[in-house]
Design an enzyme around this catalytic site. Structure first.
Site, mmCIF file in Angstrom:
data_model
loop_
_atom_site.group_PDB
_atom_site.id
_atom_site.type_symbol
_atom_site.label_atom_id
_atom_site.label_comp_id
_atom_site.label_asym_id
_atom_site.label_seq_id
_atom_site.Cartn_x
_atom_site.Cartn_y
_atom_site.Cartn_z
ATOM 1 C CE1 TYR A 237 0.486 3.779 5.295
ATOM 2 C CE2 TYR A 237 -0.296 1.594 4.709
ATOM 3 C CZ TYR A 237 -0.554 2.887 5.123
ATOM 4 O OH TYR A 237 -1.846 3.293 5.362
ATOM 5 C CD GLU B 197 -2.412 -1.945 0.506
ATOM 6 O OE1 GLU B 197 -1.859 -2.985 0.067
ATOM 7 O OE2 GLU B 197 -3.477 -1.528 0.071
ATOM 8 C CG HIS C 171 -2.829 4.479 1.031
ATOM 9 N ND1 HIS C 171 -3.939 3.670 0.932
ATOM 10 C CD2 HIS C 171 -2.243 4.140 2.196
ATOM 11 C CE1 HIS C 171 -4.021 2.892 1.994
ATOM 12 N NE2 HIS C 171 -2.988 3.151 2.771
ATOM 13 N NE ARG D 50 -2.218 -6.539 2.423
ATOM 14 C CZ ARG D 50 -3.042 -5.599 2.838
ATOM 15 N NH1 ARG D 50 -3.006 -5.181 4.080
ATOM 16 N NH2 ARG D 50 -3.933 -5.084 2.007
ATOM 17 C CD GLN E 83 -21.991 5.949 1.406
ATOM 18 O OE1 GLN E 83 -22.398 5.213 0.524
ATOM 19 N NE2 GLN E 83 -22.796 6.749 2.069
HETATM 20 P P1 FAD Z 1 -36.373 6.201 1.180
HETATM 21 O O1 FAD Z 1 -35.313 5.393 0.604
HETATM 22 O O2 FAD Z 1 -36.895 7.360 0.430
HETATM 23 O O3 FAD Z 1 -37.594 5.229 1.513
HETATM 24 C C1 FAD Z 1 -38.853 5.688 1.923
HETATM 25 C C2 FAD Z 1 -39.923 4.634 1.608
HETATM 26 O O4 FAD Z 1 -41.150 5.038 2.183
HETATM 27 C C3 FAD Z 1 -40.185 4.478 0.117
HETATM 28 O O5 FAD Z 1 -40.033 3.118 -0.257
HETATM 29 C C4 FAD Z 1 -41.629 4.953 -0.054
HETATM 30 O O6 FAD Z 1 -42.328 4.222 -1.038
HETATM 31 C C5 FAD Z 1 -42.207 4.690 1.328
HETATM 32 N N1 FAD Z 1 -43.379 5.532 1.676
HETATM 33 C C6 FAD Z 1 -43.455 6.885 1.686
HETATM 34 N N2 FAD Z 1 -44.685 7.260 2.113
HETATM 35 C C7 FAD Z 1 -45.379 6.136 2.374
HETATM 36 C C8 FAD Z 1 -46.689 5.866 2.860
HETATM 37 N N3 FAD Z 1 -47.551 6.839 3.198
HETATM 38 N N4 FAD Z 1 -47.090 4.584 2.987
HETATM 39 C C9 FAD Z 1 -46.242 3.565 2.659
HETATM 40 N N5 FAD Z 1 -44.995 3.774 2.215
HETATM 41 C C10 FAD Z 1 -44.558 5.031 2.085
HETATM 42 N N6 FAD Z 1 -26.908 6.560 -0.220
HETATM 43 C C11 FAD Z 1 -25.741 6.149 0.225
HETATM 44 O O7 FAD Z 1 -25.520 6.157 1.435
HETATM 45 N N7 FAD Z 1 -24.767 5.686 -0.606
HETATM 46 C C12 FAD Z 1 -24.955 5.636 -1.943
HETATM 47 O O8 FAD Z 1 -24.055 5.237 -2.676
HETATM 48 C C13 FAD Z 1 -26.193 6.064 -2.460
HETATM 49 N N8 FAD Z 1 -26.408 6.057 -3.775
HETATM 50 C C14 FAD Z 1 -27.598 6.484 -4.254
HETATM 51 C C15 FAD Z 1 -27.831 6.470 -5.611
HETATM 52 C C16 FAD Z 1 -29.035 6.856 -6.123
HETATM 53 C C17 FAD Z 1 -29.254 6.837 -7.606
HETATM 54 C C18 FAD Z 1 -30.066 7.274 -5.237
HETATM 55 C C19 FAD Z 1 -31.408 7.692 -5.776
HETATM 56 C C20 FAD Z 1 -29.857 7.323 -3.886
HETATM 57 C C21 FAD Z 1 -28.623 6.935 -3.380
HETATM 58 N N9 FAD Z 1 -28.349 6.979 -2.021
HETATM 59 C C22 FAD Z 1 -27.158 6.535 -1.547
HETATM 60 C C23 FAD Z 1 -29.284 7.584 -1.078
HETATM 61 C C24 FAD Z 1 -30.075 6.551 -0.270
HETATM 62 O O9 FAD Z 1 -30.702 5.633 -1.130
HETATM 63 C C25 FAD Z 1 -31.093 7.295 0.585
HETATM 64 O O10 FAD Z 1 -30.411 8.174 1.442
HETATM 65 C C26 FAD Z 1 -31.922 6.324 1.427
HETATM 66 O O11 FAD Z 1 -32.629 5.453 0.588
HETATM 67 C C27 FAD Z 1 -32.890 7.061 2.320
HETATM 68 O O12 FAD Z 1 -33.551 6.110 3.101
HETATM 69 P P2 FAD Z 1 -34.980 6.352 3.766
HETATM 70 O O13 FAD Z 1 -35.395 5.032 4.305
HETATM 71 O O14 FAD Z 1 -34.910 7.490 4.712
HETATM 72 O O15 FAD Z 1 -35.968 6.798 2.592
HETATM 73 P P1 NAP Z 2 -26.937 16.477 -2.925
HETATM 74 O O1 NAP Z 2 -25.639 15.806 -2.793
HETATM 75 O O2 NAP Z 2 -27.393 17.384 -1.859
HETATM 76 O O3 NAP Z 2 -26.913 17.221 -4.320
HETATM 77 C C1 NAP Z 2 -27.974 17.994 -4.792
HETATM 78 C C2 NAP Z 2 -27.495 18.788 -6.012
HETATM 79 O O4 NAP Z 2 -28.550 19.554 -6.497
HETATM 80 C C3 NAP Z 2 -26.352 19.699 -5.720
HETATM 81 O O5 NAP Z 2 -25.442 19.625 -6.800
HETATM 82 C C4 NAP Z 2 -27.000 21.086 -5.653
HETATM 83 O O6 NAP Z 2 -25.969 21.906 -6.123
HETATM 84 C C5 NAP Z 2 -28.200 20.924 -6.562
HETATM 85 N N1 NAP Z 2 -29.394 21.657 -6.121
HETATM 86 C C6 NAP Z 2 -29.921 21.711 -4.874
HETATM 87 N N2 NAP Z 2 -31.045 22.466 -4.884
HETATM 88 C C7 NAP Z 2 -31.221 22.892 -6.153
HETATM 89 C C8 NAP Z 2 -32.206 23.712 -6.795
HETATM 90 N N3 NAP Z 2 -33.205 24.231 -6.117
HETATM 91 N N4 NAP Z 2 -32.065 23.936 -8.110
HETATM 92 C C9 NAP Z 2 -31.044 23.419 -8.806
HETATM 93 N N5 NAP Z 2 -30.084 22.650 -8.255
HETATM 94 C C10 NAP Z 2 -30.176 22.393 -6.943
HETATM 95 O O7 NAP Z 2 -28.063 15.406 -3.074
HETATM 96 P P2 NAP Z 2 -28.255 14.185 -4.065
HETATM 97 O O8 NAP Z 2 -27.315 14.197 -5.196
HETATM 98 O O9 NAP Z 2 -29.695 14.265 -4.363
HETATM 99 O O10 NAP Z 2 -27.940 12.952 -3.154
HETATM 100 C C11 NAP Z 2 -28.764 12.666 -2.032
HETATM 101 C C12 NAP Z 2 -27.968 11.953 -0.987
HETATM 102 O O11 NAP Z 2 -27.632 10.653 -1.416
HETATM 103 C C13 NAP Z 2 -26.684 12.691 -0.694
HETATM 104 O O12 NAP Z 2 -26.632 13.056 0.652
HETATM 105 C C14 NAP Z 2 -25.597 11.720 -1.010
HETATM 106 O O13 NAP Z 2 -24.654 11.639 0.049
HETATM 107 C C15 NAP Z 2 -26.295 10.373 -1.147
HETATM 108 N N6 NAP Z 2 -25.629 9.689 -2.242
HETATM 109 C C16 NAP Z 2 -24.386 9.218 -2.019
HETATM 110 C C17 NAP Z 2 -23.708 8.635 -3.039
HETATM 111 C C18 NAP Z 2 -22.323 8.082 -2.809
HETATM 112 O O14 NAP Z 2 -21.691 7.626 -3.736
HETATM 113 N N7 NAP Z 2 -21.821 8.084 -1.616
HETATM 114 C C19 NAP Z 2 -24.256 8.535 -4.287
HETATM 115 C C20 NAP Z 2 -25.527 9.036 -4.486
HETATM 116 C C21 NAP Z 2 -26.185 9.638 -3.465
HETATM 117 P P3 NAP Z 2 -26.068 23.470 -6.376
HETATM 118 O O15 NAP Z 2 -26.864 23.994 -5.243
HETATM 119 O O16 NAP Z 2 -24.659 23.929 -6.416
HETATM 120 O O17 NAP Z 2 -26.711 23.591 -7.704
HETATM 121 FE FE1 SF4 Z 3 -17.386 -0.235 4.716
HETATM 122 FE FE2 SF4 Z 3 -19.723 -1.216 5.526
HETATM 123 FE FE3 SF4 Z 3 -19.572 0.077 3.192
HETATM 124 FE FE4 SF4 Z 3 -18.497 -2.363 3.522
HETATM 125 S S1 SF4 Z 3 -20.658 -1.816 3.594
HETATM 126 S S2 SF4 Z 3 -17.520 -0.623 2.543
HETATM 127 S S3 SF4 Z 3 -17.754 -2.233 5.602
HETATM 128 S S4 SF4 Z 3 -19.200 0.948 5.217
#
Ligand code: FAD
Ligand code: NAP
Ligand code: SF4
Length: 674
Positions: free
Chosen positions: A169, A167, A255, A217, A342
């Protein structure tokens, strides 16, 4: 041997000691190593994994002296007092039936402090501190310090040591011509460059005697310019063996390397062939590592290759019972590490305590406990996204009667979108895990059911995990048919044209861009992945690097944000650079400091900066909105009106900066408190 995973679960006789199976928990720095007050927590963290069945555990890195500290006053093993403190760890692990090695790590020029040393005074590109070149006496003293560290480890009850030679080091810095410009006996020819690690192994074996594991390693591919050649790597493997090593573990990439080696987009088992080639060359067991996370894959590797052990580090964070579940033939209950980094590596790099996105108990074994309840309650969980799933499964595992509602016909919420992104396919394993656990703990799952307050009045507890909904910004023309929300783009409910503007460059904007620039069959095979990142076979090129040849983008994409400056700065520390490099390689036009003026038949009209200068028309076929989310909590007022005070978690509680890590942590913590 019969039964499930016969190779993986078979013991390995090392001559003087026997490992109970072939599963090694690889070294991970948790942040609990650095302070004596955390020893109890660290012991319980390891003990839980030992009870979970792992054969051999390797600790995070301990410096043999202060120049080798990763950070000022970081973990070290230099005194008898250190050794006595560690007895708590080794006996806890031995009580659980596992063996444990102390990793001896000298950071060299990666040390984040002014005392750093290296082979030559060449600064690492990822560290502001320039190291001092060790004198000949300094090198000899460093060998003595490694030996003292190993002796103290033995005194502490460890079964052996891992000497960290990969890595990037210190030992790697002596091995590579890129970082070792010495002309004395520790540099110059490849043999001289190998002298330091070989002497460390030889002198350690001399000091500790024959019945102590020495695991070296080995950096099997440096992935840096002017790194080691394949002949040099094989020669070191042989010499480490001859000097007294018991095992050789695999390391890939420094790294500072610009080749991803552990993030989720790296194909599964990507480096196994390299470990196998080393194993063919030596007589001692070789450990395979990186991107192996399930028993079937591990068994197949042991079946098909020359390696004899499988190292998994992060998979043991996400599921401490990994081995027991494999042995019980219930691999579908394994909470599979999705290589997101993460809560583990991203935390380690900002000096926060390490945990796991999927398992918030990791590192908190003594404080976040899911004990069986003495008073079972009826619990309604609304929303089967990560927050609701974690709450439902954890509460049901404690004995509560749980009913889980979701409006969708499937579970996962927004996570179901994440798993459709190229390179994130493994996120589906999380949904598989929760499906199994809901069933196992007899959760009453009601899908396709948008629940109202009336239905919830009979429960003892109501958990609102209703998550988030995509935000639609108020841009003139946002209702134009060319505009799609990100769920529409990801699910493919409406077709997307050849030229696209993505509004919002957060995590989801980057993911959607990845999806749109990748053609129909998103999963990269190993050959394509190597071409994209310029990865050569170590036998073909010094440092195992070649010219990257990324596949052409499937679409022409503009990625836009309102904030000025570089995009993607808030992405994860260890994965953000991979996303940024990938988007760049796809020729995506990244525009920052943008104002969205309007959307019409001709495309997206933008301008720049406060003065709305440089009006520009992006002639795109579609605009995809990835502009963040808003909380969904309309049920809350209705419930309160009926006198019910719901627990609100995940995105429903707060949409800003929401991720699955926070959602799962909140769900688990709530369930522990019910
Ligand atoms: P949600 O995932 O929004 O789930 C809420 C659920 O509640 C939904 O299934 C909805 O149908 C249900 N619901 C709402 N109202 C009602 C009701 N009245 N009755 C019954 N059901 C209801 N996060 C990461 O940490 N790492 C990532 O790499 C990552 N990548 C992402 C990539 C993409 C493309 C997207 C879209 C998101 C990603 N996220 C990632 C974000 C992550 O998926 C969200 O932060 C997470 O899903 C939020 O969880 P939650 O349970 O709070 O809400
Ligand atoms: P986000 O990271 O908060 O990004 C939202 C984007 O939209 C920003 O670029 C913001 O930038 C823009 N935005 C916000 N309000 C806006 C408005 N009113 N009009 C136009 N642009 C606006 O949120 P997200 O991409 O929706 O992701 C949601 C969560 O999922 C995040 O917290 C992220 O950590 C998680 N996630 C994580 C991964 C991962 O790989 N770890 C991958 C996907 C998602 P400007 O304000 O500069 O335009
Ligand atoms: Fe790290 Fe857990 Fe994500 Fe695996 S799932 S990479 S152990 S945070």
């Amino acid at each position: 041997m019969t039964g499930v995973y016969p190779k993986l679960l078979s013991p390995l006789d090392l001559g003087f000691t026997t490992l109970r199976n072939r599963v090694v928990m690889g070294s991970m720095h948790t942040g609990l190593e650095d302070r004596a007050r955390d020893t109890g927590r660290l012991a319980e963290y390891f003990a839980e994994r030992a009870r979970g069945g792992v054969g051999l555990i390797i600790t995070g890195g301990y410096a043999p002296n202060r120049t080798g500290w990763l950070l000022p006053f970081a973990a070290e093993m230099t005194t008898g007092a250190d050794a006595r403190r560690h007895r708590r760890i080794t006996s806890a692990v031995h009580d659980g039936g596992a063996k444990i090695l102390l990793q001896v790590l000298h950071a060299g020029r990666y040390a984040y402090h002014p005392l750093s040393v290296s082979a030559s005074a060449i600064k690492a590109p990822i560290n502001p501190f320039r190291p001092r070149a060790l004198s000949d006496r300094g090198v000899v003293k460093t060998i003595d310090d490694f030996v003292r560290c190993a002796l103290l480890a033995r005194e502490a009850g460890y079964d052996g040591v891992e000497i960290m030679g990969s890595e990037g080091y210190l030992l790697n810095q002596f091995l590579s011509p890129a970082t070792n410009k010495r002309t004395d006996r520790w540099g110059g020819s490849p043999r001289h460059r190998r002298r330091l690690p070989v002497e460390i192994v030889r002198r350690t074996r001399e000091a500790v005697g024959p019945d102590f594991i020495i695991d070296y390693r080995l950096s099997m591919a440096d992935y840096v310019e002017n790194g080691q050649s394949w002949q040099e790597i094989l020669a070191l493997a042989s010499e480490a063996q001859d000097a007294g090593a018991t095992l050789i573990n695999s390391g890939f990439g420094w790294h500072e390397a610009r080749v991803p080696t552990i993030v989720t987009s790296v194909p599964s088992g990507a480096f196994v062939d390299i470990s196998s080639a080393v194993a063919e060359h030596v007589d001692i067991p070789v450990v395979a590592s990186n991107r192996i996370n399930m028993p079937e894959a591990a068994e197949q590797i042991l079946e098909d290759t020359h390696v004899q052990l499988i190292s998994m580090a992060r998979p043991m964070l996400s599921d401490p019972d990994w081995v027991n579940k494999a042995a019980a033939d219930t691999a579908d209950e394994i909470n599979t590490c999705i290589a997101c980094n993460q809560a583990c590596l991203d935390h380690a790099f900002v000096h926060k305590k390490v945990s796991c996105l999927l398992n918030p108990r990791a590192g908190r074994e003594t404080s976040l406990v899911l004990e069986p309840t003495r008073a079972a309650r009826s619990v309604a969980v609304v929303g089967a996204g990560p927050a609701g799933l974690a709450a439902a499964v954890s509460a049901a595992s404690r004995g509560h009667r749980v009913t889980l509602f979701d409006a969708n016909e499937f579970i996962g919420g927004q996570f179901d979108l994440a798993r459709r992104i190229p390179g994130k396919e493994e996120f589906a394993e999380t949904i598989r895990y929760y499906t199994t656990m809901l069933n196992k703990h007899a959760v009453d799952v009601r899908l396709g059911s948008r629940v109202g307050a009336e239905e919830l009045t009979t429960f003892d507890d109501v958990v609102l995990a209703t998550g988030v909904t995509p935000r639609l910004p108020s841009i003139p023309g946002v209702d134009h048919p060319m505009v799609l929300t990100y769920p529409e783009a990801i699910y493919g409910t409406r077709p997307v044209g050849a030229r696209v503007a993505v509004i919002g460059a957060g995590g989801i904007g980057f993911d959607v861009t990845e999806l749109l620039t990748t053609d129909e069959s998103p999963t990269l095979n190993l050959k394509e992945w190597k071409a994209e990142w310029g990865v050569a076979d170590p036998a073909e090129a010094r440092g195992a690097l070649t010219k990257p040849l990324p596949a052409p983008p499937a679409r022409e994409v503009y990625l836009l944000q309102r904030t000025a400056g570089r995009q993607g700065t808030k992405l994860g520390k260890t994965s953000g650079w991979v996303h940024r490099a990938s988007v760049k390689a796809k020729g995506v036009q990244q525009l920052s400091g943008v104002n969205y003026e309007r959307i019409d038949d001709s495309g997206l009209h933008i301008s720049f900066g406060e003065k709305h200068s440089r009006p520009t028309l992006l002639e795109v076929d579609n605009v995809v909105i990835c502009a963040g989310q808003d909380s969904v909590r309309d049920l809350e007022d209705e419930l309160r009106a009926r006198g019910i005070r719901p627990h609100v978690i995940g995105g429903a509680a707060l949409a800003a900066e929401l991720d699955a890590k926070r959602a799962i942590k909140q769900g688990t913590e709530l369930a522990a408190s019910l």
